[in-house]
Design a protein around this motif. Structure first.
Motif, PDB file in Angstrom:
ATOM      1  N   SER A  45     -19.314  23.236  46.375  1.00 13.27           N
ATOM      2  CA  SER A  45     -17.886  22.916  46.303  1.00 13.27           C
ATOM      3  C   SER A  45     -17.557  22.492  44.886  1.00 13.27           C
ATOM      4  O   SER A  45     -18.261  21.688  44.283  1.00 13.27           O
ATOM      5  N   LEU A  47     -14.374  21.243  42.203  1.00  9.16           N
ATOM      6  CA  LEU A  47     -13.019  20.734  42.002  1.00  9.16           C
ATOM      7  C   LEU A  47     -12.652  20.905  40.537  1.00  9.16           C
ATOM      8  O   LEU A  47     -13.381  20.455  39.656  1.00  9.16           O
ATOM      9  N   TRP A  70     -11.520  23.965  44.850  1.00 10.52           N
ATOM     10  CA  TRP A  70     -10.284  23.200  44.991  1.00 10.52           C
ATOM     11  C   TRP A  70      -9.728  22.979  43.587  1.00 10.52           C
ATOM     12  O   TRP A  70     -10.474  22.672  42.655  1.00 10.52           O
ATOM     13  N   THR A  95     -10.422  29.517  47.910  1.00  6.97           N
ATOM     14  CA  THR A  95      -9.642  28.770  46.927  1.00  6.97           C
ATOM     15  C   THR A  95      -8.572  27.914  47.597  1.00  6.97           C
ATOM     16  O   THR A  95      -7.869  28.381  48.489  1.00  6.97           O
ATOM     17  N   HIS A  96      -8.449  26.671  47.126  1.00  4.87           N
ATOM     18  CA  HIS A  96      -7.395  25.755  47.580  1.00  4.87           C
ATOM     19  C   HIS A  96      -6.755  25.154  46.332  1.00  4.87           C
ATOM     20  O   HIS A  96      -7.352  24.279  45.692  1.00  4.87           O
ATOM     21  N   LEU A  98      -3.860  22.889  44.852  1.00  3.63           N
ATOM     22  CA  LEU A  98      -3.001  21.834  45.363  1.00  3.63           C
ATOM     23  C   LEU A  98      -2.104  21.309  44.261  1.00  3.63           C
ATOM     24  O   LEU A  98      -2.572  21.044  43.143  1.00  3.63           O
ATOM     25  N   GLY A 113     -10.728  17.759  51.814  1.00  2.00           N
ATOM     26  CA  GLY A 113     -11.673  18.307  50.857  1.00  2.00           C
ATOM     27  C   GLY A 113     -12.814  19.008  51.573  1.00  2.00           C
ATOM     28  O   GLY A 113     -12.657  19.469  52.712  1.00  2.00           O
ATOM     29  N   PHE A 119      -9.469  13.994  51.393  1.00  2.00           N
ATOM     30  CA  PHE A 119      -9.761  14.404  50.021  1.00  2.00           C
ATOM     31  C   PHE A 119     -10.404  13.300  49.195  1.00  2.00           C
ATOM     32  O   PHE A 119     -11.389  13.524  48.492  1.00  2.00           O
TER      33      PHE A 119
END
Length: 278
Positions: A45, A47, A70, A95-96, A98, A113, A119
């Motif tokens: 993962s 970010l 993310w 894909t996220h 935000l 998350g 999250f």
């Protein structure tokens, strides 16, 4: 979207298509170099804090077919473009993107998350970031609000930005930052609070100049010493990309695997895309 003029630009030798504003903030080679510094494999993962239109994270997903991204972006137009870019490159499923202001923790209450955890309680395997380069009052605002917010700190300074990144990464996970060399001391000071095994990778514009950019990587909970790694010379004496730089920008291999080459030139494509220059 509020009337932005959009271009579609090729990254990684046109293997990745990126929509971005014609004026104002435009992603370039810093995003590709940041992605290339992530040395990992598998279903991790990731970010990307301050992801803009998603370029760095999508470059990373292109190399890591099992990773999930993310992205956090405060500017709604850029966040929307980030989602469109994920779809444009068939990466939406992983894909996220935000729209969120890290200074306002209330916006994260309904966001999940990794492993469907809240999250702010989730731990990411790797956090990447390209924070605004300039302190408030140290640089002139650009004509474009989009560019100003991307380049000049607003309500979150560099220390708070990096602390947010460290808080989001799991124990023994990594944080990777690209920034200006003259802020290296501040970066090391913040990251060394909870991280160790720090690595610094200098990026020289050419063989004769001082490094203007650095990539810093830290292991949360790490105990190893600070390392100054082999860096990367970006251009030769004629202003053309060196061969190692060209390999990374066109194909996205690991930056950490590349050794400095002072004289190697790239001649086969003199029309190197302007948005990929440093």
């Amino acid at each position: 979207m509020t009337g932005l003029q959009i271009t579609i630009d090729g990254f990684l030798g046109n293997k990745l298509k990126i929509k971005q504003p014609h004026n104002g903030f435009r992603a370039g080679s810093d995003a590709v170099l940041l992605a290339s510094a992530v040395e990992t494999t598998g279903a991790i993962s990731v970010l990307d804090v301050g992801c803009g239109v998603g370029t760095a994270g999508l470059c990373l997903l292109h190399r890591l077919p099992e990773a999930t991204l993310w992205g956090l972006e405060v500017q709604p137009d850029l966040a929307e473009l980030g989602r469109e870019n994920a779809a444009l490159n068939d990466l939406s499923a992983r894909t996220h993107i935000l729209r969120a202001d890290m200074a306002d923790r209330t916006v994260f209450r309904k966001i999940q998350g990794p492993d469907n955890k809240p999250f702010l309680e989730a731990g990411f395997d790797h956090v990447i970031t390209n924070p605004p380069f300039y302190e408030k009052g140290r640089a002139q605002s650009a004509q474009s609000t989009t560019k100003t917010l991307a380049h000049i700190e607003s309500n979150v300074d560099l220390a708070a930005w990096l602390q947010f990144c460290v808080a989001r990464v799991r124990s023994k996970g990594k944080v990777t930052v690209i920034h200006r060399t003259d802020r290296l001391a501040e970066i090391l000071s913040v990251l060394s609070g909870q991280c160790g095994s720090l690595r610094v990778i200098p990026l020289w514009p050419d063989a004769e100049s001082s490094a203007k950019r650095v990539i810093v990587q830290a292991l949360k909970g790490g105990k190893g010493p600070l390392e100054l790694k082999n860096g990367l010379i970006l251009h030769d004496g004629d202003g053309l990309p060196t061969h190692p730089a060209e390999l990374i920008l066109r194909h996205g291999p690991l930056l950490i695997m590349r050794r400095v080459e002072n004289t190697c030139r790239y001649r086969s494509n003199p029309y190197f895309n302007a948005h990929e220059n440093i």
